[in-house]
Motif scaffolding. Structure first.
Motif, mmCIF file in Angstrom:
data_model
loop_
_atom_site.group_PDB
_atom_site.id
_atom_site.type_symbol
_atom_site.label_atom_id
_atom_site.label_comp_id
_atom_site.label_asym_id
_atom_site.label_seq_id
_atom_site.Cartn_x
_atom_site.Cartn_y
_atom_site.Cartn_z
ATOM 1 N N CYS A 64 0.781 -1.218 -0.009
ATOM 2 C CA CYS A 64 -0.008 -0.122 0.048
ATOM 3 C C CYS A 64 0.864 1.386 0.112
ATOM 4 O O CYS A 64 0.462 2.271 -0.298
ATOM 5 C CB CYS A 64 -0.824 0.190 1.125
ATOM 6 N N GLU A 96 -0.990 -4.209 6.536
ATOM 7 C CA GLU A 96 -2.054 -5.045 7.008
ATOM 8 C C GLU A 96 -2.139 -6.503 6.409
ATOM 9 O O GLU A 96 -2.551 -7.305 7.018
ATOM 10 C CB GLU A 96 -3.473 -4.359 6.317
ATOM 11 N N THR A 97 -1.577 -6.657 5.118
ATOM 12 C CA THR A 97 -1.513 -7.831 4.526
ATOM 13 C C THR A 97 -0.755 -8.987 5.190
ATOM 14 O O THR A 97 -0.913 -10.271 5.334
ATOM 15 C CB THR A 97 -1.136 -7.746 3.166
ATOM 16 N N CYS A 132 -2.182 2.614 4.928
ATOM 17 C CA CYS A 132 -2.781 1.245 5.026
ATOM 18 C C CYS A 132 -3.164 1.333 6.523
ATOM 19 O O CYS A 132 -2.663 1.860 7.495
ATOM 20 C CB CYS A 132 -1.498 0.417 4.785
ATOM 21 N N ASP A 133 -4.414 0.458 6.801
ATOM 22 C CA ASP A 133 -5.087 0.669 7.822
ATOM 23 C C ASP A 133 -4.728 1.255 9.307
ATOM 24 O O ASP A 133 -5.008 2.398 9.685
ATOM 25 C CB ASP A 133 -5.732 -0.636 8.334
ATOM 26 N N PHE A 204 -3.534 2.158 -1.149
ATOM 27 C CA PHE A 204 -4.324 1.260 -0.339
ATOM 28 C C PHE A 204 -5.798 0.675 -0.687
ATOM 29 O O PHE A 204 -6.152 1.290 -1.671
ATOM 30 C CB PHE A 204 -4.661 1.928 1.215
ATOM 31 N N CYS A 205 -6.013 -0.270 -0.260
ATOM 32 C CA CYS A 205 -7.332 -0.821 -0.695
ATOM 33 C C CYS A 205 -8.280 0.199 -0.974
ATOM 34 O O CYS A 205 -8.936 1.188 -0.300
ATOM 35 C CB CYS A 205 -8.152 -1.611 0.631
ATOM 36 N N ALA A 211 -8.811 1.564 5.507
ATOM 37 C CA ALA A 211 -7.840 2.808 5.141
ATOM 38 C C ALA A 211 -8.492 4.000 4.559
ATOM 39 O O ALA A 211 -8.012 5.187 4.937
ATOM 40 C CB ALA A 211 -6.662 2.195 4.214
HETATM 41 FE FE1 FES Z 1 -3.301 -1.739 2.979
HETATM 42 FE FE2 FES Z 1 -5.736 -2.875 2.854
HETATM 43 S S1 FES Z 1 -4.091 -3.869 2.774
HETATM 44 S S2 FES Z 1 -5.106 -1.025 3.130
#
Ligand code: FES
Length: 581
Positions: A64, A96-97, A132-133, A204-205, A211
C-alpha cells in the motif's frame, strides 16, 4: 470561533525547537552542526529554518505504501521551496496484509515510535505519510501526543481492480468470490485470474475499508489539505499534493499551528458525521475513540449512534454500495460529500491550511450523483453503524447495519460457539456441525487480549454446508474486529471481551441469543442464576505473551470501547522536552 486570520510568522527562528540543538555556541551545538555538515549540508541549509520531519511508513513489504519513497522526494521539494529543511525519518510500517497475528497489535507501537522520534530529534514540524489501515491512527496518535505542527499525507487508494472487464474491489470482492469458489459456482481458473487483477497499482485498498475511512477521518478532523484523502495514489495529483503538503508544513511551523488548536470536540463530531455518511469501517470507532483520548476527550459509544441516526449514507462505495474509491474521486471526492452534509457539520473548525472547514468546502459539488448521492436520494436514510448494549455486551458492541442483511437485524437463534479461531477453522466446514441458517455463530477469545490484538476475524465464514445450500449471511457475534471491506450481519467489538471474563465467555452451544436492532439490544437469553454459575466456573486463560512487546501490550491495552490504546499513553499529562547536554 477559532481565529482564522493567523499571524504569519508567529515565531522567530531562535524560538524553533530545532534551535535548541543547532543554535548553541557550545560543544553540543558544535556536534549537531558538524554532523549535519558530515551529511553534506551547509550551515545556511538548516540554520534558522523550520526543520521538517517527513515520517515515512514506506517499506518494501508494504504494498500500500510502495510509492511513498518517491512521494517523500516530492514532499522535500515542497519543504525546500518554502524555505524549510526536510529530514526523512523511517517509521514502523504496519502492513495489513503481512503483519501477524494482527496489525492492530502494533498500532500503539507505531504511535510510540512516532511520538518518541518527534520528541527526541531536532524537528519543528512533521509530514506524516501513511494510509494502510493502522498507520493513519498510529501516526496521528503519536503526533497528537507530541503536539508539534503536523500535516497528514494519505498514501491514496489504489486504482480499481479489474477482472474479466469488471471493476473489482479489495477485500469485498475477494471475500465474495471466495464464497462462490467454496460453493463451487466459479472455477479455479476464474479465481486465479482474480488474483492477477485485484491489486494493480500502488495505494491502499480502494473499497471503503479502514484505510479509506481513516484517511477520510484525518481530512474531516482538519489534519490534511482539503481533498487529500480521495486522490488515488497513481494519479498525478498525488505527487502535487505531496509537494503542497511539504510547502504548507513550513508555514505551519512559522504560525505555530499545532494539532491541539485543530482538534476539539466539534472536530471529532465532524469526523463521526462524515464516517456515517461514508458508511465507513467499524474500525473507525475504535481509532476515533483512541485519538480523542489523546486529546483529553472522551467519545462514548452512544455518541456514534446519536450521530448515526441523523446522518444519511451518501457514499455509494463497496462494501455498502456499488462503486470504488477511484469513482468517488472522479465524482468530487470527500469535499463534495462533506458539502452535501454541510448543515450537519461544524463549519467553523480550523484545519491545517489555516482556514475553516466551511471555507474549504466552498465550491465543492458532486459531479456524479449516483456515486455521491444527493440528500433526497441516500443509500440509507441513517448512518451505517449502530451500537448495541445488553447482557452479552455490557460495555457495548458494534454492527455495520449498511453491510448487513435487513431480515437478520431482528433475529433470535441458537448459538454455535467456537472457543477460538483454531476451533472455528477446525470445525466450521464439517458436515456434522450442528448449524442451520437460523443459528447464531459465536467466536470467543478474539478481542484485544484474546486474539491477541483484536484481529479482523469478525466476519466468521458461513459453514460450507450452508454455503452450498445458498446461504450467504447469518448473524455472527465476536469480540473481534472486522475488515472495513467485509460485510454481513456481524456483531463486533463485544466489550468486555471473553478473554477478560466478559459475558461472551459464558455462551454455550444452543443458548438462544437475541439481536434486536430496533431496541439496540444484544442479549443472551439464559437465566441469570445459570449465568452466575458459569461465571463462577470460568477459568481465566493464561496470557499469550510472557515477554517483549507482546507482554507490554497485554498488560496495558484497554478494551475496545476505550479505543484499545495503552492506558499510560492515553493519559493527558505533559511530557517534558528532552534535556540537551
Ligand atoms: Fe493496506 Fe488494505 S492492505 S489498506
Amino acid at each position: 470561533m477559532l481565529q482564522l486570520d493567523r499571524m504569519h510568522k508567529k515565531l522567530r527562528p531562535e524560538q524553533f525547537r530545532s534551535h535548541r540543538w543547532f543554535g548553541p555556541a557550545d560543544m553540543q551545538g558544535f556536534g549537531c552542526r558538524s554532523r549535519m555538515k558530515q551529511i553534506g549540508y551547509r550551515l545556511e541549509d538548516f540554520a534558522g529554518k523550520p526543520v521538517i520531519a517527513i515520517v515515512n511508513t514506506w517499506s518494501e513489504i508494504n504494498p500500500c505504501h510502495y510509492h511513498l519513497r518517491e512521494r517523500a522526494e516530492a514532499v522535500k521539494r515542497g519543504v525546500w521551496q518554502a524555505g524549510g529543511f526536510p529530514i526523512e525519518i523511517p517509521a514502523f510500517s504496519i502492513t495489513e496484509t503481512y503483519m501477524k497475528p494482527s496489525p492492530m497489535l502494533y498500532r500503539n507501537l507505531l504511535a510510540m515510535d512516532t511520538e518518541e522520534a518527534l520528541r527526541s530529534l531536532p524537528v519543528d514540524g512533521a509530514v506524516l505519510m501513511g494510509g494502510c489501515d493502522k498507520t493513519t491512527p498510529g501516526l496521528l496518535m503519536g503526533a497528537i501526543s507530541m503536539n508539534l505542527p503536523a500535516i497528514y499525507l494519505p498514501a491514496g487508494p489504489m486504482l480499481r481492480g479489474n477482472w474479466n472487464g469488471k471493476p473489482v474491489g479489495s477485500g469485498t470482492d475477494v471475500r465474495k468470490f471466495w464464497a462462490e469458489r467454496c460453493a463451487g459456482t466459479i472455477t479455479e481458473e476464474d479465481w486465479q485470474s482474480l488474483e492477477d487483477g485485484i491489486a494493480r497499482s500502488p495505494g491502499f485498498c480502494m473499497t471503503m475499508g479502514t484505510a479509506s475511512t481513516m484517511t477520510a477521518m484525518a481530512e474531516a478532523l482538519g489534519l490534511t489539505l482539503p481533498g487529500a484523502s480521495s486522490i488515488p495514489a497513481a494519479d498525478a495529483n498525488h505527487p502535487r499534493l505531496a509537494l503542497s503538503s511539504g510547502k504548507r508544513i513550513v508555514e505551519m511551523v512559522w504560525e505555530d499551528l499545532k494539532p491541539s488548536e485543530i482538534l476539539n470536540a466539534h472536530a471529532f463530531e465532524n469526523a463521526i458525521t462524515t464516517d456515517m455518511a461514508l458508511a465507513g469501517s467499524t474500525n473507525a470507532i475504535i481509532h476515533l475513540v483512541a485519538l480523542a483520548r489523546r486529546c483529553g476527550l472522551q467519545l462514548e459509544l452512544p455518541l456514534f449512534e446519536k450521530i448515526s441516526e441523523r446522518v444519511p449514507v451518501l457514499a455509494n462505495i463497496r462494501p455498502s454500495g456499488a462503486y470504488l474509491m477511484e469513482d468517488f474521486y472522479y465524482a468530487g471526492g470527500l469535499r463534495a460529500l462533506m458539502a452535501q452534509i454541510r448543515d450537519l457539520l461544524h463549519l467553523e473548525c480550523l484545519t491545517v491550511n489555516g482556514r475553516a472547514l466551511g471555507q474549504n468546502l466552498e465550491g465543492a459539488r458532486a459531479v456524479n450523483t449516483d456515486v455521491i448521492r444527493a440528500r433526497d436520494q441516500p443509500l440509507a436514510s441513517t448512518g451505517g453503524t449502530a451500537i448495541l448494549y445488553g447482557n452479552l455486551a455490557p460495555d457495548g458492541a458494534v454492527i455495520k447495519t449498511s453491510a448487513a442483511s435487513p431480515h437478520l437485524l431482528q433475529h433470535t437463534g441458537p448459538a454455535v460457539v467456537f472457543r477460538n479461531y483454531q476451533d472455528l477453522a477446525a470445525r466450521n466446514d464439517r458436515e456434522d456441525l450442528d448449524v442451520t441458517e437460523d443459528s447464531v455463530l459465536v467466536l470467543q477469545n478474539a478481542g484485544p487480549l484474546g486474539g491477541p490484538g483484536m484481529p479482523e476475524w469478525g466476519m466468521l465464514p458461513i459453514p460450507k454446508k450452508l454455503l452450498q445450500k445458498g446461504v450467504r449471511d447469518m448473524v455472527r457475534i465476536s469480540d473481534a474486529r472486522m475488515s472495513g471491506t467485509a460485510y454481513g450481519t456481524c456483531v463486533l467489538h463485544v466489550s468486555p471481551e471473553s478473554h477478560a471474563g466478559g459475558p461472551l465467555a459464558f455462551v454455550r452451544d444452543r443458548d438462544p441469543i437475541s439481536l434486536d436492532l430496533a431496541r439496540h439490544r444484544l442479549d443472551l437469553l439464559v437465566p441469570e442464576d445459570e449465568l452466575a454459575k458459569r461465571r463462577e466456573q470460568w477459568v481465566k486463560p493464561s496470557p499469550k505473551y510472557e515477554r517483549g512487546y507482546g507482554a507490554l501490550y497485554l498488560e496495558r491495552v484497554m478494551q475496545a470501547h476505550q479505543g484499545c490504546d495503552f492506558d499510560f499513553l492515553s493519559r493527558c499529562a505533559e511530557t517534558a522536552e528532552p534535556e540537551i547536554h
